[in-house]
Design an enzyme around this catalytic site. Structure first.
Site, PDB file in Angstrom:
ATOM      1  N   ALA A 113     -66.129 -18.031  31.698  1.00 34.53           N
ATOM      2  CA  ALA A 113     -66.316 -17.155  32.430  1.00 34.53           C
ATOM      3  C   ALA A 113     -65.120 -16.678  33.323  1.00 34.53           C
ATOM      4  O   ALA A 113     -64.237 -17.505  32.908  1.00 34.53           O
ATOM      5  CB  ALA A 113     -67.339 -17.553  33.629  1.00 34.53           C
ATOM      6  N   LYS A 114     -64.972 -15.612  34.131  1.00 32.53           N
ATOM      7  CA  LYS A 114     -63.896 -15.183  34.411  1.00 32.53           C
ATOM      8  C   LYS A 114     -64.038 -14.098  35.648  1.00 32.53           C
ATOM      9  O   LYS A 114     -65.292 -13.236  35.473  1.00 32.53           O
ATOM     10  CB  LYS A 114     -62.605 -14.716  33.547  1.00 32.53           C
ATOM     11  CG  LYS A 114     -61.348 -14.799  34.327  1.00 32.53           C
ATOM     12  CD  LYS A 114     -60.774 -16.267  34.344  1.00 32.53           C
ATOM     13  CE  LYS A 114     -59.257 -16.100  34.881  1.00 32.53           C
ATOM     14  NZ  LYS A 114     -58.733 -17.600  34.765  1.00 32.53           N
TER      15      LYS A 114
END
Ligand code: NAD
Length: 424
Positions: A113-114
């Site tokens: 994720a980011k």
């Protein structure tokens, strides 16, 4: 089929194109099922939010924020939150994809994720940054949680930012939830050694690479681009390991001294708000010049896209230790590989951060905290294990270091997807 985000040319689109090209290259070498390869080209979900902030002068400024889950097959999403004017959906998606491969490569039970907010924190007050952080957290509240997605610091976010995120999340649910973010101060459930882990892990690999090259660290020279969390710890650890650090830089410019820089004193100078180029006695150089200083170890620990086909022919180092995410473009990678540079690719090089974040999450979940000796031992064990696996694949398949690291990460994710099957 064209990737849906491609269109106008800006940095994030270049990063995403590179991330997808890397995936396609590794998928080809792995002989990956085209259905799986196609699925992995797209994120699972991406949330775009507006983050209105009342500025100190009374205006309300709307910032755009993102949180992207690329793949959560192996566990909850994991990835940093970045505050920078360059943040975009494409950049965030590329970084989320790299997090997927990185967690899998390190055998850590997290997905990729980011997140990020497009803003310029260098021009914002502490109160404005706190307001931005709290509003962004409540806007992405539906995606995050200790079992869902656990953010961490990235460029221009730090342990203070993580404390505000943890507090905002905890206020919404009504009880304290330390495990919702990592990279917190120890007093609110952070882990010893987390702040230093990315730089330290990178140095574990540099020393392993020197060992493989049968080179003694004493007498080696290093240049480090970026003097923030990752860069300063990398420079300090190399310096403590008797490597002569001859160049460092921050966003304002670089400092050079062929006799070796006093890295410890420079870290104190920067902690007090100083710029590295203004440290007494150093020769100021630009960031472009800094990368071209001949040295044994070059560690880009700042932004993406720093080493390109333009400057790669002039880069003279034996080891390229990538602390930053995506510092080398694909074309530059080929040029450096041809020159015989020993590349420690980003998804391996900077994986110390997510590894220690995993330790922090485990400690928060179990409410049992480890001492620093245990943390650094486990960190080194996991870093060196991944290094050996990458080198073994390099030797076996005669592929580049970057491709080997990607192939290991991608094959673990795709194996898990195959076992889990396509829902419904
Ligand atoms: P940071 O904000 O603490 O430091 C960034 C440093 O880079 C600062 O010294 C800044 O002045 C400098 N900088 C920024 N833009 C620059 C440019 N264009 N040229 C030269 N210097 C520049 O950030 P950080 O946490 O140290 O992250 C640095 C890089 O490492 C990023 O690419 C990030 O994604 C990656 N990374 C960080 C972690 C972590 O644990 N912090 C983990 C994995 C990867």
């Amino acid at each position: 089929m064209p990737f849906p985000y491609w269109g106008e040319n800006h940095e994030g689109q270049d990063m995403l194109r590179e991330a997808v090209e890397q995936l396609d290259g590794a998928a080809g070498l792995l002989g990956l099922d085209p259905n799986l390869a196609e699925r992995l080209r797209y994120p699972k979900r991406a949330l775009v939010v507006t983050v209105p902030v009342r500025m100190d002068d009374g205006r309300v400024v709307c910032h755009t924020g993102y949180r992207v889950h690329h793949n959560i097959t192996l566990g909850p999403g994991k990835g940093g939150i970045r505050y920078a004017p360059t943040v975009s959906l494409e950049e965030t998606t590329a970084l989320a994809m790299w997090m997927t491969w990185k967690c899998a490569l390190m055998n850590i039970p997290f997905g990729g994720a980011k997140g990020g907010v497009c803003c310029d924190t260098l021009k914002m007050s502490r109160r404005e940054i706190q307001a931005l952080t709290r509003r962004y957290t409540s806007e992405i509240f539906m995606l995050i949680g200790p079992e869902k997605d656990i953010p961490a610091p990235d460029m221009y976010t730090n342990e203070q930012t993580m404390s505000w995120i943890m507090d905002t999340y905890s206020m919404q649910v009504g009880y304290t939830v330390p495990g919702v973010v990592t990279g917190k101060p120890v007093v609110v459930g952070g882990s010893l050694g987390r702040r230093e882990a990315t730089g330290l892990g990178l140095c574990n690999l540099v020393f392993a690479a020197l060992d493989r090259l049968e080179a003694d660290p004493r007498g080696m020279t290093a240049v480090v681009q970026g003097f923030g969390n990752v860069g300063s710890v990398t420079a300090l650890t190399l310096w403590q390991g008797k490597v002569k650090v001859i160049g460092v830089s921050d966003v304002y410019g670089g400092a050079y001294d062929p006799a070796g820089l006093p890295v410890g004193a420079m870290a104190l100078h920067v902690a007090k708000g100083g710029k590295v180029s203004e440290f007494p006695g150093v020769t100021p150089v630009s960031n472009r010049e800094l990368l071209e200083i001949p040295c044994d170890i070059l560690a880009p620990c700042a932004a993406a896209g720093q080493i390109t086909k333009e400057n790669a022919p002039r880069i003279r180092c034996r080891i390229l230790a990538e602390g930053a995410n995506g510092p080398t473009t694909l074309e530059a990678d080929g040029i450096l590989a041809e020159k015989g540079v020993f590349i420690i690719p980003d998804i391996l090089g900077n994986a110390g951060g997510v590894t220690a974040s995993y330790f922090e999450w485990v400690q928060d979940t179990q409410k049992f905290f480890w001492d620093i000796g245990e943390i650094n031992r486990q960190l080194e064990r996991i870093m060196l294990q991944a290094f050996r696996q990458v080198m073994a694949l390099v030797d076996e398949r005669k592929v580049s270091h970057r491709m080997a690291a990607l192939m290991i990460g991608i094959s673990r994710v795709s194996d898990a997807m195959r076992f889990r099957g396509l829902y419904p």
